[in-house]
Design an enzyme around this catalytic site. Sequence first.
Site, mmCIF file in Angstrom:
data_model
loop_
_atom_site.group_PDB
_atom_site.id
_atom_site.type_symbol
_atom_site.label_atom_id
_atom_site.label_comp_id
_atom_site.label_asym_id
_atom_site.label_seq_id
_atom_site.Cartn_x
_atom_site.Cartn_y
_atom_site.Cartn_z
ATOM 1 N N GLY A 195 1.040 -1.207 -0.202
ATOM 2 C CA GLY A 195 0.322 -0.014 0.209
ATOM 3 C C GLY A 195 1.214 1.258 0.014
ATOM 4 C CD GLN A 216 3.908 5.549 2.750
ATOM 5 O OE1 GLN A 216 2.607 4.766 2.414
ATOM 6 N NE2 GLN A 216 5.269 5.053 3.584
ATOM 7 C CB CYS A 257 5.625 1.413 7.197
ATOM 8 S SG CYS A 257 5.463 2.924 6.363
ATOM 9 C CG LEU A 258 6.651 0.739 1.342
ATOM 10 C CD1 LEU A 258 5.542 1.222 0.141
ATOM 11 C CD2 LEU A 258 7.703 0.143 0.026
ATOM 12 C CG HIS A 316 -0.255 0.616 7.320
ATOM 13 N ND1 HIS A 316 1.336 0.006 8.509
ATOM 14 C CD2 HIS A 316 0.168 1.575 6.749
ATOM 15 C CE1 HIS A 316 1.902 0.391 7.351
ATOM 16 N NE2 HIS A 316 1.975 1.513 6.410
ATOM 17 C CD GLU A 317 -0.801 1.944 3.445
ATOM 18 O OE1 GLU A 317 -0.468 3.213 2.703
ATOM 19 O OE2 GLU A 317 -0.054 0.805 3.213
ATOM 20 C CG HIS A 333 0.397 6.277 6.322
ATOM 21 N ND1 HIS A 333 1.648 6.510 6.538
ATOM 22 C CD2 HIS A 333 0.918 4.518 5.611
ATOM 23 C CE1 HIS A 333 2.928 5.228 6.446
ATOM 24 N NE2 HIS A 333 1.901 4.020 5.634
HETATM 25 NI NI NI Z 1 2.771 2.056 5.793
#
Ligand code: NI
Length: 176
Positions: free
Chosen positions: A46, A51, A99-100, A141-142, A145
Amino acid sequence: MIREILRMGDPRLWQPSKPVARVPAPDLDALLADMRETMAAANGAGLAAPQIGVPLRVVIFGVDANPRYPEAPPVPYTELVNPVLTPLGDAIEEGWEGCLSVPGLRGVVPRYARLRYEPLDPQGRPIAREVDGFHARVVQHECDHLDGILYPMRMRDFSRFGFTDVLFPGTGVVDD
Ligand code: NI
């Protein structure tokens, strides 16, 4: 265009994002195209607009044979604009997340087991879906952000937080 993914410590990741004012819109389509390309290049499950440094309430996600998450059940590819999440019940489940923006690490995070999400799709049509399990986890999670929250801020047990290759040696789980 593949965009740079901001990493934890960048103050832009702590900022709440603003709703998208106009849907559909060409600049929204361009943002989504960059997000798709960036997520695919990073093998992400995701990605949220903040981000890549865009403070708007837009997220994408989807899991299908992902080398970062070989054990994860498939989640259909989905694009959310201005999502609203409503937990269904009080049940909480713990599960591993990465997480990226926090590369190389994984941690166990408590999340609502079931929820409803109601976004617009990129054409401006309202969607409503009720989901559970890993799908519900990815959405939470997304969407965190969008409120400037990274998963370590949700953790309760830091003995289950560490480097992916140390936590899961020899399992084929790869990370950045
Ligand atoms: Ni993330």
